[in-house]
Every structure is written in structure tokens, then in C-alpha cells.
Design an enzyme around this catalytic site. Structure first.
Site, PDB file in Angstrom:
ATOM      1  N   LYS A 119      42.642  47.513  36.525  1.00 32.45           N
ATOM      2  CA  LYS A 119      43.190  47.389  35.172  1.00 32.45           C
ATOM      3  C   LYS A 119      44.290  48.415  34.926  1.00 32.45           C
ATOM      4  CE  LYS A 119      39.557  45.004  32.668  1.00 32.45           C
ATOM      5  NZ  LYS A 119      38.724  44.978  31.457  1.00 32.45           N
ATOM      6  N   LYS A 201      38.015  32.334  42.989  1.00 30.57           N
ATOM      7  CA  LYS A 201      37.144  31.983  41.870  1.00 30.57           C
ATOM      8  C   LYS A 201      37.956  31.455  40.676  1.00 30.57           C
ATOM      9  CE  LYS A 201      33.913  34.312  38.930  1.00 30.57           C
ATOM     10  NZ  LYS A 201      33.372  35.581  38.481  1.00 30.57           N
ATOM     11  N   LYS A 204      39.863  32.487  33.885  1.00 26.87           N
ATOM     12  CA  LYS A 204      40.615  32.145  32.677  1.00 26.87           C
ATOM     13  C   LYS A 204      41.940  32.904  32.591  1.00 26.87           C
ATOM     14  CE  LYS A 204      38.027  35.587  30.163  1.00 26.87           C
ATOM     15  NZ  LYS A 204      36.958  35.889  29.233  1.00 26.87           N
TER      16      LYS A 204
END
Ligand code: TRP
Length: 339
Positions: A119, A201, A204
């Protein structure tokens, strides 16, 4: 007051970020199991808006998404009489315990967290202290409720490990204060892959055509599945290694319909990928239909959603405050009474 049988049940705690939409991956891996889980466990579902602000959020979007997430969870069949569903920011014990646990967590431990590193790279202009201590707030979430188990995917395993380390460290100094939580590993075969890159995977945060949102209309479901990546050999067979795209569609059908893989492959033998895709779309649309219609009903009733979250917060608070007071006493904070 909980009766004996209820207190004998184990507690599961799960935190969900109110960011973006949920995908059929979330449905297959988590949401569809909620109704059965609540029969065997005390389930606590926390909408973690305090975690969400470790990256910049638009206030109106954040506010709206908390209610939407509550509606999706309730639509999936969780019963607010049996479970607790609430917003993290409504229970101040989370932030308070997180502060205390910060003082029992080492910089070096947090520096090793792979999610922090990812992040920080992604939000290089906003590497704030909250992003760094994110796992400590997560530990506070879990430990406040003396959770026995936490359902985690691979990406959150490291955070659960640090939670266990913090709990054990605290317990070794002050005695048995926290239950040390175990990971509840979701079943294999429930991993849904990206429609465009079936070796990864479904996520979203990828472009629209890679995932199916729980709230996608039937037209959108058909369009996305029609464009899903397959391969050029034309044979319908389950072989994740060599045929990831086709295998992904087959396993979506199998998990959603409950039919075993052999039966499906047998029925599809000799048919084309167009047929496979139609069959996949039918399965997805049929699975989502009840959830979507319940969602629409709930999202139209904001007052009900808010009331449910507030009464959830009240129940959560009464559990959390017990743990917090015990911790405060153990570490020697000023007493609230002289008795
Ligand atoms: N970090 C988790 C995620 O991004 C969300 C979360 C916050 C959580 N607190 C939690 C998950 C406690 C499980 C338990 O998915």
C-alpha cells in the site's frame, strides 16, 4: 443476557472494508456461508470505516458505502438477531485499545507487513502513520471480542499472525487477558479467478470486465462472461493448470449449483465455449437473484439499516467495554472507583 448455550458457542469476528463493491468471489468464498455460520458461532461483522481512512476517502462515498455494505450483508441472509453487525467508528473501544496495543507492538514487526509495503508503494504520496499501524487496529478489533476464530484469506494471514503475537505478548506480561484467535481457513476450491486473467484472483480493484459485482444486472453478467478469457483448444475439461479460463468457469458453475465437476463436464462434452459461458451466466444470475432483490428492498429503507447498525453497536460495545476495562486495569490506568 446470553443463555448457557449461546455462551458455549465460539465467537467469529470478521472485519470488512466499506470500499468498492463486493464480487461473486466474495459471495462464493464468504457470504454464502453466513447463514450456516450463524447457527454454530456467535458471529460479529464489523464494517471497518476506521481502517478505510488509511487511504483517502470521499466522505459522501464512505458514508454511503457503509450502509450499502450493511444491506449486502443482511441480504446475504445474516440475521441481526443472531449476529452482530455494526460500524467500527460507532464503538470507541476499538481506537482506545488500538492505542494501548501500539505500545506493545514493535516498529520492526510492522515494517515486515507485506500489505503495508504494497500500500505504501501504491499510495506513495500518503504513507501515513495509520497505514503503518493498520494491523494494530485490526488486532484491537479481534481481541476486544475475545474472538476464537477469524475467517481470513491469504492476504490477511500475516495480520492475524501479528494479532496472535500481540495477544500472547500481552498475556505473558499481564496474565490471561486475551483469547488468542485461530485462523478460519476458507475451503479450497472456492477461489474465483479474474475473468480476463484467470491466473489471478478476481479482484474488485481490477478493471470492470475482470470481475462480476454482486449487484451486476443480468445483462452485465452475460456480457462479462461472454468476454471472459478461455483458450483455443475448444475442449471443455477441468484443468486449472493448462486451461485456467475454462476451469474457472467450470468451478463457478460447480460451486454455485452444487453439481460435481464430473457431472458438469459430462453434460458439456462436445459442446462449445459459447454454451459453457451461457451455462455459467445462468448459474451466476440464478445465485445472485435472491440476494439482489433483498438488497434492493433493504437499501430503500435507510432508517432500518441505520437502526440495525446502531443496535449492533450497542451490543458490540457491551462486549468490547468489558475487555477494554480489564486491559486498562491491568496496565494501571487510574481507577474509575475506589472499590
Ligand atoms: N484488514 C482486513 C481486510 O482488509 C479488514 C479487517 C479489519 C479485518 N479488521 C479486521 C478482518 C478484523 C478480520 C478481522 O480485509
Amino acid at each position: 443476557m446470553m443463555d448457557k448455550q449461546e455462551t458455549a458457542k465460539k465467537t467469529i469476528f470478521s472485519g470488512i472494508q466499506p470500499s468498492g463493491t463486493l464480487t461473486i468471489g466474495n459471495y462464493i468464498g464468504a457470504l454464502r456461508h453466513f447463514p450456516e455460520l450463524q447457527e454454530t458461532y456467535n458471529c460479529i461483522y464489523c464494517i471497518v470505516d476506521e481502517h478505510a481512512i488509511t487511504v483517502r476517502q470521499n466522505p459522501a462515498d464512505l458514508r454511503r458505502r457503509c450502509l450499502e455494505l450493511a444491506a449486502v450483508y443482511l441480504a446475504s441472509g445474516i440475521d441481526p438477531e443472531k449476529c452482530i453487525i455494526y460500524c467500527q467508528s460507532h464503538v470507541s473501544a476499538h481506537a482506545e485499545l488500538a492505542w494501548i496495543l501500539n505500545c506493545f507492538t514493535y516498529m520492526g514487526e510492522l515494517q515486515r507487513m507485506t500489505q503495508f509495503k504494497d500500500k505504501a508503494a501504491k499510495h506513495a504520496d500518503n504513507i501515513n502513520a495509520g497505514l503503518f499501524t493498520y494491523p494494530v487496529l485490526m488486532a484491537a478489533d479481534i481481541l476486544l471480542y475475545q474472538a476464537d476464530a477469524v475467517p481470513v484469506g491469504a492476504d490477511q494471514k500475516q495480520h492475524l499472525e501479528i494479532t496472535r503475537d500481540i495477544a500472547q505478548r500481552f498475556n505473558s506480561i499481564y496474565g490471561d487477558v486475551f483469547t488468542v484467535p485461530e485462523p478460519l481457513i476458507t475451503k479450497v476450491g472456492s477461489r474465483v479467478m479474474s475473468l480476463q486473467d484467470p491466473t489471478r484472483k478476481m479482484s474488485k480493484s481490477d478493471p470492470e470486465e475482470c470481475f462480476i459485482s454482486l449487484l451486476d444486472e443480468p445483462d452485465a453478467v452475460r456480457r462479462k462472461i461472454k468476454r471472459a478469457m478461455t483458450d483455443s483448444d475448444g475442449e471443455i475439461r477441468f484443468d486449472p493448470e493448462n486451461k485456467p479460463g475454462v476451469s474457472n468457469l467450470l468451478s463457478i458453475i460447480s460451486t454455485l449449483t452444487g453439481e460435481d465437476m464430473e457431472t458438469i463436464c459430462g453434460e458439456m462434452a462436445g459442446k462449445g465455449y459459447g454454451d459453457l459461458k451461457n451455462r455459467t451466466s445462468d448459474a451466476v444470475i440464478a445465485a445472485l437473484e435472491p440476494l439482489q432483490s433483498e438488497y434492493k428492498r433493504l437499501i430503500a429503507d435507510k432508517q432500518y439499516l441505520l437502526d440495525t447498525l446502531l443496535s449492533g453497536a450497542e451490543k458490540a460495545n457491551s462486549i468490547a467495554i468489558r475487555t477494554l476495562r480489564k486491559v486498562q486495569k491491568k496496565i494501571g490506568f487510574a481507577p474509575r472507583s475506589l472499590k
